[in-house]
Design an enzyme around this catalytic site. Structure first.
Site, mmCIF file in Angstrom:
data_model
loop_
_atom_site.group_PDB
_atom_site.id
_atom_site.type_symbol
_atom_site.label_atom_id
_atom_site.label_comp_id
_atom_site.label_asym_id
_atom_site.label_seq_id
_atom_site.Cartn_x
_atom_site.Cartn_y
_atom_site.Cartn_z
ATOM 1 N N LYS A 289 -6.396 7.922 0.743
ATOM 2 C CA LYS A 289 -5.348 6.169 0.781
ATOM 3 C C LYS A 289 -5.730 5.645 -1.152
ATOM 4 C CE LYS A 289 -3.758 1.894 2.114
ATOM 5 N NZ LYS A 289 -3.886 1.165 2.838
ATOM 6 N N SER B 155 -0.160 -0.419 5.281
ATOM 7 C CA SER B 155 0.374 -0.363 3.823
ATOM 8 C C SER B 155 0.116 1.658 3.931
ATOM 9 C CB SER B 155 -0.396 -1.274 3.354
ATOM 10 O OG SER B 155 -1.837 -1.150 3.595
ATOM 11 N N SER C 222 -3.351 -1.962 8.652
ATOM 12 C CA SER C 222 -2.621 -1.080 7.943
ATOM 13 C C SER C 222 -3.810 0.910 8.345
ATOM 14 C CB SER C 222 -3.181 -1.655 6.754
ATOM 15 O OG SER C 222 -2.266 -2.076 5.581
HETATM 16 N N1 GLN Z 1 0.768 -5.985 6.849
HETATM 17 C C1 GLN Z 1 -0.089 -7.096 6.654
HETATM 18 C C2 GLN Z 1 0.556 -7.199 5.513
HETATM 19 O O1 GLN Z 1 0.387 -7.315 5.033
HETATM 20 C C3 GLN Z 1 -1.447 -6.145 7.075
HETATM 21 C C4 GLN Z 1 -1.889 -4.979 5.347
HETATM 22 C C5 GLN Z 1 -3.034 -4.239 5.962
HETATM 23 O O2 GLN Z 1 -3.814 -3.776 6.649
HETATM 24 N N2 GLN Z 1 -3.550 -3.627 4.591
HETATM 25 O O3 GLN Z 1 -1.412 -7.833 4.497
#
Ligand code: GLN
Length: 484
Positions: free
Chosen positions: A76, A151, A175
């Protein structure tokens, strides 16, 4: 070859039926040939990958390879990689070449793994659909007009499209688990503090945790064996011995107590999804597990508490992007204030700005007690719920997401609806617990994820529980139509 698991590829490399150079070339070729369809990579590191592959082959020839020597992986683009562009999918870092490797990357490098490239993601990991990336959305290999989740959507799409046998991700509110669920993958978010955050670009530091996305629990165990461990460079890293995650995969599940929280099976869950999750639970019962009804009474407060705490921490963490030290700088600033304002205004996307504004507001002197402190108290209640639940059960199961992958654009204009797609994953981050998502079937041809939550540092048990399910079912072996 592309559908082989990491465990199988390790076997092939050990028996010299394939070399790391051959493997790496094949994956790079596949990425170059078909990633335009998915947009799962931001950077493909062809030269570095080939160099690492050659070195891996030399190590293997000398007989001093480790478990991952020669295995290609994708990372990532939130993990700093020395000499390689590290963007966090933001225009702010579009020109940023990291001067050092994140501890996670360093560990994979030392083990002899090969980095194929850096994967697309939501900007600064803020999102649930991979639509906030400066480099454009990622498409779900199971349905190209659907989101892969976020994400870590690029990592998920890359593994699901067989462009890499495994990938790293990070999980602040879901995410790793949510994109794993939406792309039919196995994903694990370890206990907070199990994997070093050093060199992992910070979003919300008390919640962020690195982990992996693979096609099997066994592969996740192999990667976690390399990734986990104490790091003195990360003050929240925990100095506790790391289990051999591969060693316990075959433990028998007889007597395993599975807690089912009633809050995970209410009206927010789609009916067809619910029936797939129930089917998965039945498989466990047949394997000797017992079901325990539990309650997580403060579950409904997890999303509101998270959306105070995460933006608060993000507003603080992202203050470092000031146009002075690194990253984007606006052209011809008239003075210092103009430099700050325009650099940040021009380089952050809408979702990141929204979070910075919410967080700054929540932390401001007059509102700190009403929002941030209150949210921290709710966070403690959520942790207490889990503590009480784990007195009665060994693992908690439920859906990873309320629905299967939604369509691109479907939720992007409505942040609150988007935030609710993490309704089942966020509490785990607030409590700092480990959790997984594993493939558990399909609804309308789109993947469904079963979430398995464990007690602190119980990653070994989670992987065992997931692996046993994958010995009985073959959902995890399914690949998207048209991909082979
Ligand atoms: N979807 C969540 C957010 O927007 C979690 C994102 C994540 O785990 N990085 O913050």
């Amino acid at each position: 070859m592309f559908e082989k698991t990491i465990a199988e590829l390790i076997n092939d490399l050990t028996h010299k039926t394939v070399s790391s150079v051959e493997l790496t070339e094949a994956f790079l070729h596949r990425i170059n040939h078909s990633d335009a369809e998915y947009n799962s990579f931001i950077t493909v590191t062809t030269e570095q990958a080939m160099q690492q592959a050659r070195q891996a082959d030399q190590r293997l020839a000398r007989g001093d390879g480790e478990s991952l020597t020669g295995i290609p992986l994708a990372h990532k683009d939130i993990f700093c990689t020395k000499g390689i562009k590290t963007t966090c999918a933001s225009k702010m870092l579009d020109n940023f070449i990291a001067p050092y490797d994140a501890t996670v990357i360093e560990k994979f490098n030392q083990a002899g793994a090969v980095t194929l490239g850096k994967t697309n993601m939501d900007e600064f990991a803020m999102g649930s659909s991979n639509e906030t990336s400066f480099y454009g959305p990622v498409k779900n290999p199971w349905g190209k007009n659907h989101v892969p989740g976020g994400s870590s959507g690029g990592s998920a799409a890359a593994v699901a499209a067989l462009l890499a046998p495994g990938a790293t991700g990070t999980d602040t509110g879901g995410s790793i688990r949510q994109p794993a669920a939406l792309c039919n993958l196995t994903g694990i978010k370890p206990t907070y503090g199990r994997v070093s955050r050093w060199g992992m670009i910070a979003f919300a530091s008390s919640l962020d945790q690195g982990g992996v996305m693979t096609r099997t629990a066994e592969d996740a165990a192999i990667l976690l064996n390399v990734m986990a461990g104490f790091d003195s460079k990360d003050s929240t890293s925990i100095n506790q011995p790391v289990d051999d995650y591969r060693a316990n995969l075959n433990n028998d599940l007889t007597g395993l107590r599975i807690g089912l929280p009633k809050e995970f099976f209410d009206e927010k869950l789609d009916n067809q999804m619910a029936s797939k999750i129930q089917d998965a639970i039945k498989v466990y019962q047949q394997a000797g597990a017992e079901i325990v009804d539990i309650e997580l009474p403060h579950s409904a407060l997890s999303v509101p508490a998270y959306y105070v705490i995460a933006p608060a921490e993000c507003s603080s963490n992202l203050s470092r992007y000031d146009g002075v030290r690194f990253g984007y700088r606006c052209e011809n600033p008239i003075d210092l204030e103009d430099l700050y304002k325009r650099s940040r205004g021009e380089a952050f996307g809408a979702e990141v700005k929204r979070r910075i504004m919410i967080g700054t507001y929540a932390l401001s002197a007059g509102y700190y007690d009403a929002y941030y402190l209150k949210a921290q108290k709710v966070r403690q209640l959520i942790s207490n719920d889990f503590k009480a639940a784990f007195e009665k059960c060994d693992v908690i199961m439920g859906p990873t997401t309320p629905d299967t992958a939604f369509e691109l654009g479907e939720k992007s204009q409505d942040p609150v609806t988007m935030y609710l797609s993490d309704i089942y994953t966020i509490a785990v981050n607030l409590a700092g617990l480990p959790a997984m998502s594993i493939p558990a079937g399909f609804v309308n041809d789109m993947p469904v994820g079963l979430q398995i939550i464990g007690n602190y540092f119980d990653e070994s048990r989670l992987l065992n529980v997931a692996h046993q399910y994958q010995q009985i079912t073959d959902w995890h072996q399914q690949t998207p139509a048209g991909i082979c």
